[in-house]
Scaffold this motif. Structure first.
Motif, PDB file in Angstrom:
ATOM      1  N   VAL A 289      -0.281   2.567  11.283  1.00 36.41           N
ATOM      2  CA  VAL A 289       0.108   1.298  11.905  1.00 36.41           C
ATOM      3  C   VAL A 289      -1.076   0.348  11.730  1.00 36.41           C
ATOM      4  O   VAL A 289      -1.849   0.090  12.658  1.00 36.41           O
ATOM      5  CB  VAL A 289       0.466   1.467  13.398  1.00 36.41           C
ATOM      6  N   PRO A 290      -1.234  -0.181  10.520  1.00 36.43           N
ATOM      7  CA  PRO A 290      -2.441  -0.957  10.194  1.00 36.43           C
ATOM      8  C   PRO A 290      -2.382  -2.379  10.746  1.00 36.43           C
ATOM      9  O   PRO A 290      -1.336  -2.828  11.224  1.00 36.43           O
ATOM     10  CB  PRO A 290      -2.419  -0.965   8.665  1.00 36.43           C
ATOM     11  N   PRO A 291      -3.522  -3.110  10.679  1.00 37.93           N
ATOM     12  CA  PRO A 291      -3.497  -4.527  11.030  1.00 37.93           C
ATOM     13  C   PRO A 291      -2.475  -5.255  10.153  1.00 37.93           C
ATOM     14  O   PRO A 291      -2.093  -4.767   9.085  1.00 37.93           O
ATOM     15  CB  PRO A 291      -4.933  -4.981  10.716  1.00 37.93           C
ATOM     16  N   PRO A 292      -1.952  -6.412  10.592  1.00 37.40           N
ATOM     17  CA  PRO A 292      -2.535  -7.280  11.619  1.00 37.40           C
ATOM     18  C   PRO A 292      -2.137  -6.984  13.062  1.00 37.40           C
ATOM     19  O   PRO A 292      -2.649  -7.643  13.978  1.00 37.40           O
ATOM     20  CB  PRO A 292      -2.014  -8.660  11.211  1.00 37.40           C
ATOM     21  N   THR A 293      -1.214  -6.071  13.309  1.00 34.37           N
ATOM     22  CA  THR A 293      -0.862  -5.795  14.692  1.00 34.37           C
ATOM     23  C   THR A 293      -2.074  -5.281  15.463  1.00 34.37           C
ATOM     24  O   THR A 293      -2.873  -4.493  14.936  1.00 34.37           O
ATOM     25  CB  THR A 293       0.301  -4.780  14.750  1.00 34.37           C
ATOM     26  N   LEU A 294      -2.242  -5.711  16.719  1.00 32.06           N
ATOM     27  CA  LEU A 294      -3.457  -5.444  17.474  1.00 32.06           C
ATOM     28  C   LEU A 294      -3.330  -4.303  18.488  1.00 32.06           C
ATOM     29  O   LEU A 294      -4.302  -3.600  18.757  1.00 32.06           O
ATOM     30  CB  LEU A 294      -3.898  -6.718  18.214  1.00 32.06           C
ATOM     31  N   LEU A 295      -2.144  -4.119  19.056  1.00 31.92           N
ATOM     32  CA  LEU A 295      -1.990  -3.141  20.138  1.00 31.92           C
ATOM     33  C   LEU A 295      -2.346  -1.702  19.754  1.00 31.92           C
ATOM     34  O   LEU A 295      -2.795  -0.942  20.611  1.00 31.92           O
ATOM     35  CB  LEU A 295      -0.568  -3.204  20.701  1.00 31.92           C
ATOM     36  N   PRO A 296      -2.167  -1.275  18.488  1.00 32.51           N
ATOM     37  CA  PRO A 296      -2.568   0.095  18.157  1.00 32.51           C
ATOM     38  C   PRO A 296      -4.034   0.402  18.424  1.00 32.51           C
ATOM     39  O   PRO A 296      -4.395   1.573  18.587  1.00 32.51           O
ATOM     40  CB  PRO A 296      -2.239   0.201  16.661  1.00 32.51           C
ATOM     41  N   ALA A 297      -4.868  -0.622  18.494  1.00 25.82           N
ATOM     42  CA  ALA A 297      -6.274  -0.384  18.832  1.00 25.82           C
ATOM     43  C   ALA A 297      -6.407   0.200  20.233  1.00 25.82           C
ATOM     44  O   ALA A 297      -7.395   0.882  20.541  1.00 25.82           O
ATOM     45  CB  ALA A 297      -7.066  -1.696  18.737  1.00 25.82           C
ATOM     46  N   ALA A 324     -11.154   2.177   3.794  1.00 26.89           N
ATOM     47  CA  ALA A 324     -10.440   3.040   2.862  1.00 26.89           C
ATOM     48  C   ALA A 324      -8.998   2.571   2.688  1.00 26.89           C
ATOM     49  O   ALA A 324      -8.457   2.565   1.571  1.00 26.89           O
ATOM     50  CB  ALA A 324     -10.481   4.480   3.355  1.00 26.89           C
ATOM     51  N   HIS A 325      -8.378   2.161   3.774  1.00 25.37           N
ATOM     52  CA  HIS A 325      -6.993   1.658   3.706  1.00 25.37           C
ATOM     53  C   HIS A 325      -6.922   0.419   2.831  1.00 25.37           C
ATOM     54  O   HIS A 325      -6.024   0.301   1.970  1.00 25.37           O
ATOM     55  CB  HIS A 325      -6.503   1.339   5.117  1.00 25.37           C
ATOM     56  N   ARG A 326      -7.845  -0.504   3.016  1.00 31.21           N
ATOM     57  CA  ARG A 326      -7.830  -1.730   2.212  1.00 31.21           C
ATOM     58  C   ARG A 326      -8.009  -1.416   0.728  1.00 31.21           C
ATOM     59  O   ARG A 326      -7.394  -2.043  -0.126  1.00 31.21           O
ATOM     60  CB  ARG A 326      -8.899  -2.697   2.716  1.00 31.21           C
ATOM     61  N   ARG A 327      -8.851  -0.424   0.429  1.00 33.36           N
ATOM     62  CA  ARG A 327      -9.037  -0.050  -0.976  1.00 33.36           C
ATOM     63  C   ARG A 327      -7.738   0.492  -1.568  1.00 33.36           C
ATOM     64  O   ARG A 327      -7.361   0.117  -2.678  1.00 33.36           O
ATOM     65  CB  ARG A 327     -10.141   0.987  -1.140  1.00 33.36           C
ATOM     66  N   LEU A 328      -7.075   1.377  -0.836  1.00 33.68           N
ATOM     67  CA  LEU A 328      -5.846   1.962  -1.379  1.00 33.68           C
ATOM     68  C   LEU A 328      -4.752   0.919  -1.539  1.00 33.68           C
ATOM     69  O   LEU A 328      -3.990   0.951  -2.515  1.00 33.68           O
ATOM     70  CB  LEU A 328      -5.370   3.118  -0.492  1.00 33.68           C
ATOM     71  N   VAL A 329      -4.660  -0.017  -0.611  1.00 35.88           N
ATOM     72  CA  VAL A 329      -3.659  -1.081  -0.718  1.00 35.88           C
ATOM     73  C   VAL A 329      -3.914  -1.918  -1.973  1.00 35.88           C
ATOM     74  O   VAL A 329      -2.977  -2.288  -2.702  1.00 35.88           O
ATOM     75  CB  VAL A 329      -3.685  -1.967   0.539  1.00 35.88           C
ATOM     76  N   THR A 330      -5.188  -2.200  -2.249  1.00 35.87           N
ATOM     77  CA  THR A 330      -5.546  -3.012  -3.413  1.00 35.87           C
ATOM     78  C   THR A 330      -5.375  -2.239  -4.715  1.00 35.87           C
ATOM     79  O   THR A 330      -4.885  -2.781  -5.717  1.00 35.87           O
ATOM     80  CB  THR A 330      -7.004  -3.493  -3.288  1.00 35.87           C
ATOM     81  N   ALA A 331      -5.756  -0.962  -4.702  1.00 35.24           N
ATOM     82  CA  ALA A 331      -5.782  -0.186  -5.941  1.00 35.24           C
ATOM     83  C   ALA A 331      -4.411   0.296  -6.383  1.00 35.24           C
ATOM     84  O   ALA A 331      -4.191   0.521  -7.575  1.00 35.24           O
ATOM     85  CB  ALA A 331      -6.724   1.010  -5.777  1.00 35.24           C
ATOM     86  N   LEU A 332      -3.492   0.466  -5.447  1.00 33.31           N
ATOM     87  CA  LEU A 332      -2.188   1.045  -5.767  1.00 33.31           C
ATOM     88  C   LEU A 332      -1.121  -0.043  -5.859  1.00 33.31           C
ATOM     89  O   LEU A 332      -1.122  -0.994  -5.075  1.00 33.31           O
ATOM     90  CB  LEU A 332      -1.797   2.075  -4.714  1.00 33.31           C
ATOM     91  N   GLY A 333      -0.229   0.092  -6.796  1.00 37.38           N
ATOM     92  CA  GLY A 333       0.803  -0.909  -7.013  1.00 37.38           C
ATOM     93  C   GLY A 333       1.825  -0.937  -5.895  1.00 37.38           C
ATOM     94  O   GLY A 333       1.872  -0.056  -5.015  1.00 37.38           O
ATOM     95  N   ASP A 335       4.812  -0.248  -5.975  1.00 40.86           N
ATOM     96  CA  ASP A 335       5.756   0.861  -6.016  1.00 40.86           C
ATOM     97  C   ASP A 335       5.136   2.182  -5.577  1.00 40.86           C
ATOM     98  O   ASP A 335       5.799   3.218  -5.605  1.00 40.86           O
ATOM     99  CB  ASP A 335       6.326   1.013  -7.428  1.00 40.86           C
ATOM    100  N   SER A 336       3.888   2.154  -5.162  1.00 43.12           N
ATOM    101  CA  SER A 336       3.215   3.393  -4.744  1.00 43.12           C
ATOM    102  C   SER A 336       3.797   3.900  -3.428  1.00 43.12           C
ATOM    103  O   SER A 336       4.098   3.103  -2.519  1.00 43.12           O
ATOM    104  CB  SER A 336       1.717   3.156  -4.561  1.00 43.12           C
ATOM    105  N   PRO A 337       3.943   5.220  -3.285  1.00 48.83           N
ATOM    106  CA  PRO A 337       4.414   5.758  -1.996  1.00 48.83           C
ATOM    107  C   PRO A 337       3.437   5.511  -0.859  1.00 48.83           C
ATOM    108  O   PRO A 337       3.814   5.677   0.296  1.00 48.83           O
ATOM    109  CB  PRO A 337       4.581   7.258  -2.277  1.00 48.83           C
ATOM    110  N   TYR A 338       2.216   5.087  -1.181  1.00 49.53           N
ATOM    111  CA  TYR A 338       1.245   4.834  -0.113  1.00 49.53           C
ATOM    112  C   TYR A 338       1.795   3.836   0.900  1.00 49.53           C
ATOM    113  O   TYR A 338       1.607   4.000   2.111  1.00 49.53           O
ATOM    114  CB  TYR A 338      -0.076   4.297  -0.682  1.00 49.53           C
ATOM    115  N   HIS A 339       2.483   2.821   0.429  1.00 50.49           N
ATOM    116  CA  HIS A 339       2.954   1.752   1.319  1.00 50.49           C
ATOM    117  C   HIS A 339       4.088   2.216   2.227  1.00 50.49           C
ATOM    118  O   HIS A 339       4.317   1.611   3.275  1.00 50.49           O
ATOM    119  CB  HIS A 339       3.396   0.551   0.485  1.00 50.49           C
ATOM    120  N   ALA A 340       4.775   3.287   1.855  1.00 53.32           N
ATOM    121  CA  ALA A 340       5.929   3.733   2.644  1.00 53.32           C
ATOM    122  C   ALA A 340       5.529   4.345   3.981  1.00 53.32           C
ATOM    123  O   ALA A 340       6.367   4.457   4.887  1.00 53.32           O
ATOM    124  CB  ALA A 340       6.744   4.755   1.845  1.00 53.32           C
ATOM    125  N   ALA A 341       4.265   4.737   4.143  1.00 57.23           N
ATOM    126  CA  ALA A 341       3.812   5.330   5.406  1.00 57.23           C
ATOM    127  C   ALA A 341       3.252   4.291   6.363  1.00 57.23           C
ATOM    128  O   ALA A 341       2.824   4.644   7.470  1.00 57.23           O
ATOM    129  CB  ALA A 341       2.759   6.409   5.143  1.00 57.23           C
TER     130      ALA A 341
END
Length: 360
Positions: A289-297, A324-333, A335-341
């Protein structure tokens, strides 16, 4: 991090894993993740100590305020105490993954400041949580931290949360009563070790007796927690600690456990029914549950908002998961399954889980 009382019958189809893991692995995802694991692996002791001590100090100060104040001010202080101590307590998760040589004294400091006072010393999680990360155990009957909740009955969700509310009472009983009694009975001791010495949610899990360095840590931590629990009971029984103060403390710790249990409800999608899973499938069954949402903090502190990413990078400390999350978002297209989680927030995840139980 708390135990439930659901029976194995309620668990349903969970069974020992057999055959090949379900789902294939995405090579590009695992390659970029491996690179991130190397680059972001080092913990910063200054961040760990400052964060943990500040959270604990704020939590205990707010707890005292909740006891001394009345009305809305007391309730407000209680909320602050629960959230701050919840954050401090969440470092137990980091302790299970970090190399202790990189954070000298942190395990001792955390147990003295947080673990023993909250009756959740780190031995209750160390040696248990890592089983959840074992590739062949995740999502199977051998996983101490997995139940197919999305495939279970609708009433299991509120029951799952209710058990957490009662956890502080159970912990007092475990350390004030069962620990000393188990020293007199080898049979009871074996039961206490196997069934009541792990912060797990799988009722079928049985813990093995500790060995080596963990056994030594276990002894002093359990002794400290037991003495503290007995002291609490005696202080309340003799009137030295006012009942109101004790009940407020119990309420704060109960609120902590409930928030953590709600977080646990959405840490995974809970859709696996016992098969072994590939690393990518495990990732997709987990939740970010990454940013920009704040409540998960607040409800998923100390890196727990990146729980799916943590399953890819279990050695990366909490304060580096965002990078690490920002790197994976930038590095993966796209269509990557990374975004599905990656999910938008708590309400949507709870609604998805409830819908799954209704379909079951």
């Amino acid at each position: 991090m708390t135990s439930t009382t659901l029976s194995p019958r309620d668990v349903g189809a969970a069974a020992p894993a057999r055959g090949r893991p379900r789902g294939g692995d995405d090579a590009a995802l695992l390659r970029v993740a491996a690179e991130a694991a190397r680059d972001f692996a080092a913990p910063d002791p200054r961040i760990f100590w400052a964060d943990m001590l500040a959270s604990a100090t704020l939590g205990y100060a707010a707890l005292v305020a909740a006891i001394l104040l009345h009305g809305a001010a007391a309730w407000g202080a209680g909320v602050v105490a629960a959230l701050a101590l919840y954050r401090a307590g969440s470092f137990i998760h980091e302790l299970t993954h970090v190399k202790h040589a990189q954070l000298r004294g942190f395990r001792l400091g955390w147990n003295l400041a947080v673990g023993v006072p909250l009756l959740a010393p780190s031995f209750m999680y160390e040696g248990v949580h890592t089983l959840h990360h074992a590739r062949t155990r995740y999502g199977t009957i051998d996983d101490p931290e997995y139940l197919p909740l999305a495939r279970m009955k609708p009433w299991t969700v509120p029951l799952f949360v209710l058990t957490a509310a009662l956890a502080p009472i159970a912990l007092i009983f475990r350390f004030a009563v069962l620990t000393p009694l188990s020293l007199l009975s080898p049979r009871l001791r074996a039961t206490v070790v196997a069934r009541y010495s792990a912060l797990a949610i799988n009722p079928a899990f049985r813990r093995r007796p500790p060995e080596g360095a963990l056994a030594r840590q276990w002894r002093w931590q359990e002794a400290g927690a037991s003495l503290w629990a007995i002291a609490l009971v005696l202080l309340v029984a003799t009137g030295t600690l006012p009942l109101r103060a004790f009940l407020i403390g119990l309420g704060v710790t109960s609120a902590m456990m409930v928030v953590n249990q709600i977080r646990t409800l959405v840490a995974h999608l809970w859709e696996n029914e016992g098969e072994a899973m590939s690393v990518t499938a495990q990732y997709l069954d987990s939740v970010n549950v990454p940013p920009p949402t704040l409540l998960p903090a607040l409800w998923a502190p100390v890196g727990l908002r990146y729980h799916a990413l943590h399953h890819l990078l279990p050695s990366v400390p909490y304060h580096r998961l965002g990078a690490a999350h920002r790197r994976l978002v930038t590095a993966l297209g796209a269509d990557s399954p990374y975004h599905a989680a990656n999910h938008p927030g708590l309400p949507q995840l709870v609604a998805r889980l409830v819908r799954g139980t209704l379909r079951g």
